[in-house]
Scaffold this active site. Structure first.
Site, PDB file in Angstrom:
ATOM      1  N   ASN A   9     -45.174 -34.255  32.942  1.00 16.53           N
ATOM      2  CA  ASN A   9     -44.154 -34.623  31.960  1.00 16.53           C
ATOM      3  C   ASN A   9     -44.883 -35.198  30.756  1.00 16.53           C
ATOM      4  OD1 ASN A   9     -42.070 -35.671  30.481  1.00 16.53           O
ATOM      5  ND2 ASN A   9     -41.453 -37.214  31.991  1.00 16.53           N
ATOM      6  N   TRP A  10     -44.964 -34.388  29.715  1.00 17.31           N
ATOM      7  CA  TRP A  10     -45.730 -34.817  28.538  1.00 17.31           C
ATOM      8  C   TRP A  10     -44.971 -35.826  27.674  1.00 17.31           C
ATOM      9  CZ3 TRP A  10     -48.066 -29.522  26.424  1.00 17.31           C
ATOM     10  CH2 TRP A  10     -49.045 -29.087  27.317  1.00 17.31           C
ATOM     11  N   LYS A  11     -43.708 -36.042  27.957  1.00 12.66           N
ATOM     12  CA  LYS A  11     -42.887 -36.977  27.169  1.00 12.66           C
ATOM     13  C   LYS A  11     -43.007 -36.625  25.670  1.00 12.66           C
ATOM     14  CE  LYS A  11     -43.240 -40.190  30.964  1.00 12.66           C
ATOM     15  NZ  LYS A  11     -43.278 -41.574  31.451  1.00 12.66           N
ATOM     16  N   HIS A  95     -34.304 -39.028  34.560  1.00  7.13           N
ATOM     17  CA  HIS A  95     -35.542 -39.803  34.355  1.00  7.13           C
ATOM     18  C   HIS A  95     -35.163 -41.228  33.932  1.00  7.13           C
ATOM     19  CE1 HIS A  95     -39.403 -41.171  32.892  1.00  7.13           C
ATOM     20  NE2 HIS A  95     -39.951 -40.165  33.545  1.00  7.13           N
ATOM     21  N   GLU A  97     -36.368 -43.159  31.850  1.00  4.65           N
ATOM     22  CA  GLU A  97     -36.353 -43.388  30.394  1.00  4.65           C
ATOM     23  C   GLU A  97     -35.034 -42.902  29.798  1.00  4.65           C
ATOM     24  OE1 GLU A  97     -40.143 -41.571  29.524  1.00  4.65           O
ATOM     25  OE2 GLU A  97     -41.099 -43.160  30.700  1.00  4.65           O
ATOM     26  N   GLU A 166     -39.597 -42.139  41.263  1.00  3.12           N
ATOM     27  CA  GLU A 166     -40.465 -42.772  40.260  1.00  3.12           C
ATOM     28  C   GLU A 166     -40.058 -44.232  40.094  1.00  3.12           C
ATOM     29  OE1 GLU A 166     -42.151 -39.598  37.361  1.00  3.12           O
ATOM     30  OE2 GLU A 166     -40.183 -40.183  36.632  1.00  3.12           O
ATOM     31  N   GLY A 172     -46.223 -45.654  33.765  1.00  5.37           N
ATOM     32  CA  GLY A 172     -47.003 -46.000  32.574  1.00  5.37           C
ATOM     33  C   GLY A 172     -47.627 -47.382  32.641  1.00  5.37           C
ATOM     34  N   SER A 212     -47.774 -43.711  37.488  1.00  4.89           N
ATOM     35  CA  SER A 212     -49.222 -43.992  37.465  1.00  4.89           C
ATOM     36  C   SER A 212     -49.994 -43.201  38.510  1.00  4.89           C
ATOM     37  CB  SER A 212     -49.493 -45.494  37.599  1.00  4.89           C
ATOM     38  OG  SER A 212     -48.928 -46.175  36.494  1.00  4.89           O
ATOM     39  N   GLY A 233     -47.095 -38.367  34.383  1.00  9.10           N
ATOM     40  CA  GLY A 233     -46.950 -38.642  32.952  1.00  9.10           C
ATOM     41  C   GLY A 233     -48.305 -38.666  32.280  1.00  9.10           C
ATOM     42  N   GLY A 234     -48.838 -39.860  32.072  1.00 15.77           N
ATOM     43  CA  GLY A 234     -50.081 -40.047  31.318  1.00 15.77           C
ATOM     44  C   GLY A 234     -51.223 -39.128  31.722  1.00 15.77           C
TER      45      GLY A 234
HETATM   46  P1  13P Z   1     -46.941 -42.069  34.327  1.00 20.23           P
HETATM   47  O1  13P Z   1     -47.638 -41.071  35.199  1.00 20.23           O
HETATM   48  O2  13P Z   1     -47.507 -42.148  32.935  1.00 20.23           O
HETATM   49  O3  13P Z   1     -46.792 -43.397  34.985  1.00 20.23           O
HETATM   50  O4  13P Z   1     -45.443 -41.506  34.098  1.00 20.23           O
HETATM   51  C1  13P Z   1     -44.698 -41.087  35.180  1.00 20.23           C
HETATM   52  C2  13P Z   1     -43.474 -40.428  34.672  1.00 20.23           C
HETATM   53  O5  13P Z   1     -42.606 -41.060  34.102  1.00 20.23           O
HETATM   54  C3  13P Z   1     -43.358 -38.976  34.857  1.00 20.23           C
HETATM   55  O6  13P Z   1     -42.068 -38.552  34.606  1.00 20.23           O
END
Ligand code: 13P
Length: 249
Positions: A9-11, A95, A97, A166, A172, A212, A233-234
């Site tokens: 997930n590149w956000k 998600h 967010e 998650e 993050g 993470s 994510g990251g």
């Molecule tokens: P991180 O891997 O950056 O913690 O993010 C997880 C995430 O929200 C994937 O959707």
């Protein structure tokens, strides 16, 4: 048999050049690897078409967000129907967010689930508890409620649903759930799916961990019997790190 999946997930990251380059780097890794797992990328929606055009690998592309109506006067929105027509195969729903920053509630999420399914998109439905809910011991209750939202879906619709656990406190933050904490919750989710639906649905739904997830911890997390992959994510923004996570599955 449920699928093993590693999803990135590149956000809201990367410029268009960086997105194409990263996609090509990940494609090269995926093309060399012939494991029986799926690799998915969720870029910003404005990059979806360019990435589909350059895709020569088995990577499938998904949308991070969409509006539940197929069309109409919704300035600035993109529909599941439009994404499907573009060649998108997947969509994220729920998600944290979207739930917290954009205040998406259960009714919104249910509308989105229905819209994605009606447009033949595969869904990764995300759930996760806050730090407060974790520390106050409310985490099973919270996840139980979030999974409970799926109860109106048919067994056939559930074939198109993957679940990502998650924990919000791990997203993050560099603070990942321990394999024991993640495994305990994944076991709970699978049992919950059995109680809502049946053993077949519970056994065939892939459950991903996110928060993470890194090359350092992926192997231990993926070794848990009810963890079928990750939503990253990251670490999905670096081809090497993401490649190592894919290799860990
Ligand atoms: P991180 O891997 O950056 O913690 O993010 C997880 C995430 O929200 C994937 O959707």
């Amino acid at each position: 048999m449920r699928k093993k999946i590693v999803a990135g997930n590149w956000k809201m990251n990367l410029n268009v050049h960086e997105a194409k380059l990263l996609f090509q780097e990940i494609s090269a890794i995926v093309s060399k690897d012939n494991g029986a797992h799926e690799v998915l990328i969720f870029p910003s929606s404005i990059y979806i078409e360019s990435l589909l055009n350059i895709n020569q690998s088995s990577i499938e592309i998904g949308a991070q967000n969409f509006h539940h109506q197929n069309k109409g006067a919704f300035t600035g929105e993109v529909s599941a129907m439009q994404l499907k027509q573009l060649g998108c195969k997947w969509a994220l729903v729920g998600h944290s967010e979207r739930r917290t920053i954009f205040h998406e509630n259960d009714a919104d999420l249910l509308n989105k689930l229905k819209a994605a399914l009606e447009n033949d998109l595969q869904v990764i439905y995300c759930c996760g508890e806050s730090l407060n809910e974790r520390e106050s011991g409310m985490y099973f209750e919270k996840i139980g409620e979030q999974i409970g939202l799926l109860k109106t879906l048919s067994q056939n619709e559930m074939n198109h649903i993957t679940i990502a656990y998650e924990p919000i406190w791990a997203i993050g933050t560099g603070k990942t759930a321990s394999p024991a904490q993640a495994a305990e919750m994944h076991d709970f989710i699978r049992t919950k799916l059995e109680s809502i639906f049946n053993l077949e649905v519970a056994d065939s739904t892939s459950l991903l961990y996110g928060g993470s997830c890194s090359p350092q911890n992926a192997k231990d997390l993926f070794a848990c019997s009810n963890i079928d992959g990750g939503l990253i994510g990251g670490a999905s923004l670096q081809a090497n790190a993401f490649g190592e996570i894919i290799a860990a599955i």
